[in-house]
Structures are given as structure tokens and as C-alpha cells.
Design a protein around this motif. Structure first.
Motif, mmCIF file in Angstrom:
data_model
loop_
_atom_site.group_PDB
_atom_site.id
_atom_site.type_symbol
_atom_site.label_atom_id
_atom_site.label_comp_id
_atom_site.label_asym_id
_atom_site.label_seq_id
_atom_site.Cartn_x
_atom_site.Cartn_y
_atom_site.Cartn_z
ATOM 1 N N GLU A 186 0.828 -1.207 0.000
ATOM 2 C CA GLU A 186 0.000 0.000 0.000
ATOM 3 C C GLU A 186 0.864 1.260 0.000
ATOM 4 O O GLU A 186 0.555 2.237 -0.691
ATOM 5 N N ARG A 189 2.199 2.027 -3.405
ATOM 6 C CA ARG A 189 1.158 2.568 -4.294
ATOM 7 C C ARG A 189 0.983 4.071 -4.050
ATOM 8 O O ARG A 189 0.867 4.853 -4.997
ATOM 9 N N TRP A 210 -6.114 1.861 -10.310
ATOM 10 C CA TRP A 210 -6.361 1.214 -9.020
ATOM 11 C C TRP A 210 -7.641 0.386 -9.066
ATOM 12 O O TRP A 210 -7.711 -0.691 -8.470
ATOM 13 N N VAL A 215 -7.794 -2.359 -6.184
ATOM 14 C CA VAL A 215 -7.223 -1.843 -4.948
ATOM 15 C C VAL A 215 -8.367 -1.289 -4.102
ATOM 16 O O VAL A 215 -9.188 -0.513 -4.595
ATOM 17 N N TRP A 223 -11.915 2.715 -4.397
ATOM 18 C CA TRP A 223 -11.448 4.088 -4.221
ATOM 19 C C TRP A 223 -12.295 5.044 -5.057
ATOM 20 O O TRP A 223 -12.689 4.732 -6.177
#
Length: 495
Positions: A186, A189, A210, A215, A223
Motif C-alpha cells: 500500500e 502505491r 487502481w 485496490v 477508491w
């Protein structure tokens, strides 16, 4: 007829914490206390109203149970017709903590004669003015206590912030549950996303990537643009802490370093802060360059402008648009919009050839700037002034606190210094952004440009950093003519 029928029917009100409300035994205990209190004063509870985990001290917070109880008390009956002759609570401070709510409660309960009210201490006659006054006095004391608690809480938060102690709650994305050590995948990223944004990549393209890679946030949700922006804008990434929208600083004005591992450098975060906090224009960044709400499909959309003279001698200056032309190499042209669309419709050029020429010119300029990068990396010129003003401000503050400086002299001078210090800090942030941008434009920019190492948003960001605009002059003479680069005027940002 049962003995309970002779007891006065009342409603009960309870307000307990979320943790206690989730505990079935806690709710049963609360009801048991109310039942015992009611029986002791000759009442029976016909309905329970609860507003669990809702503060009675917040003016903008609605308590549905409390509001419903007021309606029932004023009407004297439940919606099903059951008579209600009063109310009972465990403690007054669990019922109200604001004077206005207490007055509304008293008005509703005493709307008719003969109503009863009781708490754990027994019956209270709210028809008696002295009792009502004592109740109001208790609310005032309770409200003062709430203020003290809030002040202590704020001081505690501030103290923890100044000591760099991680706050409670859910772990931040990029860190483990201890909120101190990094979660490598994480963290990487976030670091890469920061570098990409500084280099000109749009948040939208990062968000799409993402989502494609599934993710998730720490809550397991996909997200969103806002959550990604806030995550990248969090000074925690570089080890700093924000409190009440301001960076936490020590007595020397230096940001406090938190007790957790950082993901990026302070200079990188300052560059991000400059990008996100800029408010010059809706789509103009802190360094004056323009960012796109969405990434166009062509390199010079919005940058290439029509240079054909109008009747008054001024150039058209309308931004050129892209039209498909399959009969030309590249398959598209840049052309001026029609008069009805705000242009003159009198200029057009082969899009692929214009992009090729401007790309080579921009790359040459970027490589030239990279060659003198050490000059761009020079120390920020305002550092000495900022340090001098900060020391002067601290000295004035100390003298004022020791009554060696009058209010009339201190406050005006201090305000002037505060304004200038904020200006200097903004300039320092913008300088950090320029330096970070320059560090991304290295000698391999040409290789990354043609090897798909840069997406369209990053390429356009580099073009915008190098150029204010490109003016397309008319060919003249009519008919198709060979591409002439001399009819393109490049307006460089460095003059």
C-alpha cells in the motif's frame, strides 16, 4: 383489575453510549433501573424512548426519540390512544444539556395539570417555579461541564499532535494496524501515485488503474476520486501532522515529525500541497500551469490557437479543435471552430505533423533545462527572510507576554509579520513544486515519451510547463500546401 392499573402511566427516556447500547444486558439493566424507579414513585412505564449514542449537547443534532417524546407528552397520549401522564429518566443530564431543550421539555410536560416527572432521586414538581429554576441551573452547570470536557479533549488532541503521537480510529491506508509501521504494498502505491501526480498524471487515470487492479480502501470499498485526493494530500505521508487544517509546528515554526514511518519526502508532499491547494483559477495550478478536468485524447487540444487576423487587426486566438480526416496522414486535423462556435473557421493544419514538430521542440527545451538542473535546485531565496521574520515574531511575542511591549505596538506589527510569513511559506511551497517537477524531467524524458512511459496527461503537463501556447498562422494562397513549421509560433514559458 390488576394493581398496575392504579399506577400513573408515564414514558421513560434513556440515552446511553453506543457500546452499552450494543450490549443486550446493558439495555436490560437500563430498563430495570427505570422500572424500579417508576414503581417506587407509583408509576408504570408504557413506552421507552431512546437516543443511544446521540449527544444532548450539540445544537445541530436532532434526537428523534426526544422529539417524539415531546409530542406525546404535549398530547397526553400515545399514537394508539394509551394515556400518558408524565415522564421518567434516570438522570437529568441524560435528558437535556441545553437550556432550550429543558424549557421545551417542561412546556410539553406541564401542558396539562397533574403531570408527574421523576428521576432516580424521586418525584419532582415541575409546576413549582423554584424546582424549574433549579432544573435550569442544573442544565447550565451541565453545559459548563460539557464545555470543560470539550476543552480538555481539544487540548489532549493538540498535545498528542505536538508530540507526534498517532491518533485513534481506523488505520490509515499505507500503514499497519499499529499506525506506525508501513504496509509495503500500500505504501508503494501511495508513493508512486504522488510521483505520478507531481509529474503531471491526472488523478482520474490513477483511479482507473487502481480500480482495474481492484485496490480497496482500508474499509474494503473501491477508491473514489475524493478519497484518493485526501489520501495523497495527507501530510502524514511525509511524517507531518495536520490539526485544525494547519500543520502542527514547534516553537520555531518547524513542522513536528510524527512517531510513524514516512512514505514520501517533505518536499514531495509540499509539491502535492501546492497542486491541490491552488485556487488561482479552477483549473490553474499553483505554478501557473493548467491542469485538465479530464485528459483529452490529443496533445495540443486547448494549447494550439488560431493566429488568423480579424477585421480589426487582432488575431482570432480561438483554441483549435480536433476533427477526423482519414484522407490525411495521422487521420486528424486541428481546426478553428466556426464563427457560431466562437472562432473564425479560417485555419486548419495536419494534426499529426503539428504534434510531431511541437513534441520535438518541447523535448529539446526540456533536455536543455535538465542540463542546467543544478541551477534550478538552488536553495530557495526567501529562506533567510522567513527565518529572520520568524525569530523577530517570537522575540516580539516574548516581550509582549512580559509586558515590555504595548498592545498598540504588538498587534499591528505581529499581523504584518504573519501576513508576510504566510506569503513566504507559500513561495517556499511553490519553489518545492518547481524543484520536484524539474527532478522528474531528466535526460531520459525522450525515451519515456516514446516508450509509453508517460501517459497523455503527463505529456500535456510537460508541454504546458514549457509552453504558454502555440499560435497557428494561416497558410494563405488557398489550396493544400506542404507543412511549414515557420507558421507555428511557440510561446515559451521562460520567454
Amino acid at each position: 383489575m390488576s394493581s398496575s392499573d392504579h399506577l400513573v402511566p408515564v414514558v421513560a427516556y434513556a440515552r446511553i453510549s453506543a457500546d452499552l447500547a450494543r450490549d443486550a444486558h446493558g439495555v436490560e439493566d437500563q430498563h430495570k433501573i427505570n422500572d424500579e424507579t417508576a414503581a417506587a414513585v407509583g408509576c408504570r412505564i408504557v413506552h421507552y424512548y431512546t437516543d443511544n449514542d446521540l449527544s444532548a449537547a450539540k445544537a445541530d443534532l436532532v434526537r428523534p426519540g426526544f422529539e417524539a417524546m415531546l409530542k406525546v407528552l404535549k398530547a397526553g397520549r400515545m399514537p394508539d390512544g394509551q394515556a400518558v401522564r408524565g415522564a421518567i429518566v434516570v438522570a437529568d443530564d441524560r435528558l437535556v444539556r441545553r437550556v432550550g431543550d429543558y424549557e421545551r421539555f417542561v412546556d410539553a410536560l406541564t401542558f396539562e395539570d397533574g403531570r408527574v416527572y421523576a428521576d432516580a432521586k424521586g418525584l419532582k414538581d415541575l409546576y413549582n417555579e423554584d424546582v424549574e429554576s433549579m432544573g435550569l441551573f442544573g442544565v447550565v452547570i451541565s453545559k459548563a461541564e460539557v464545555r470543560k470536557i470539550r476543552r480538555r479533549t481539544r487540548r489532549s488532541h493538540r498535545r498528542r499532535a505536538e508530540q507526534g503521537i498517532p491518533v485513534g480510529g481506523t488505520r490509515p491506508f499505507g500503514w499497519n494496524d499499529d499506525k506506525r509501521t508501513l504496509r509495503p504494498e500500500e505504501a508503494e502505491r501511495l508513493a508512486q501515485a504522488v510521483r505520478d501526480v507531481i509529474a503531471g498524471k491526472s488523478l482520474h487515470s490513477i483511479l482507473l488503474k487502481w480500480r482495474e487492479e481492484d485496490v480497496r480502501t482500508v474499509h474494503g470499498n473501491p477508491w473514489a476520486a475524493r478519497s484518493l485526493k485526501l489520501a495523497l494530500w495527507n501530510p502524514r505521508l511525509c511524517g507531518w501532522r495536520r490539526h485544525n487544517e494547519e500543520l502542527v509546528r514547534d516553537v520555531d515554526g518547524i513542522p513536528v515529525v510524527g512517531q510513524w514511518e514516512s512514505i514520501i519526502t517533505p518536499k514531495e508532499w509540499m509539491a502535492i500541497d501546492a497542486l491541490f491547494s491552488a485556487r488561482i483559477k479552477p483549473n490553474v495550478k499553483a505554478d501557473g500551469t493548467v491542469t485538465d478536468y479530464r485528459t483529452p485524447s490529443h496533445l495540443l487540444t486547448g494549447i494550439l490557437r488560431c493566429g488568423k487576423p480579424k477585421d480589426d487587426g487582432q488575431i482570432c486566438n480561438a483554441p483549435l479543435r480536433v476533427s477526423t480526416r482519414l484522407d490525411l496522414s495521422g487521420g486528424y486535423i486541428y481546426q478553428c471552430p466556426s464563427r457560431s462556435m466562437g472562432g473564425c473557421g479560417g485555419s486548419a493544419r495536419n494534426g499529426a505533423k503539428v504534434d510531431e514538430y511541437v513534441t520535438e521542440a518541447v523535448l529539446a527545451k526540456l533536455e536543455e533545462r535538465a542540463a542546467v538542473k543544478q541551477e534550478q535546485d538552488a536553495e530557495w531565496g526567501g529562506a533567510q527572510e522567513l527565518e529572520r521574520l520568524s525569530k523577530k515574531q517570537r522575540t516580539m511575542l516574548q516581550k509582549w507576554q512580559e509586558d515590555l511591549l504595548s498592545d498598540e505596538l504588538f498587534f499591528p506589527e505581529n499581523h504584518k509579520m504573519e501576513v508576510r510569513i504566510k506569503e513566504l511559506r507559500k513561495e517556499r511551497t511553490e519553489h518545492a513544486l518547481r524543484v520536484q517537477r524539474a527532478s522528474k524531467v531528466t535526460a531520459d524524458v525522450r525515451e519515456r515519451w516514446f516508450s509509453d512511459g508517460l501517459d497523455m496527461a503527463q505529456k500535456r503537463a510537460l508541454v504546458r510547463e514549457a509552453l504558454h501556447a502555440v499560435i497557428l498562422l494561416p497558410v494563405g494562397g488557398g489550396g493544400r500546401r506542404p507543412f511549414n513549421p515557420d507558421l507555428l509560433i511557440l510561446k515559451w514559458t521562460d520567454g
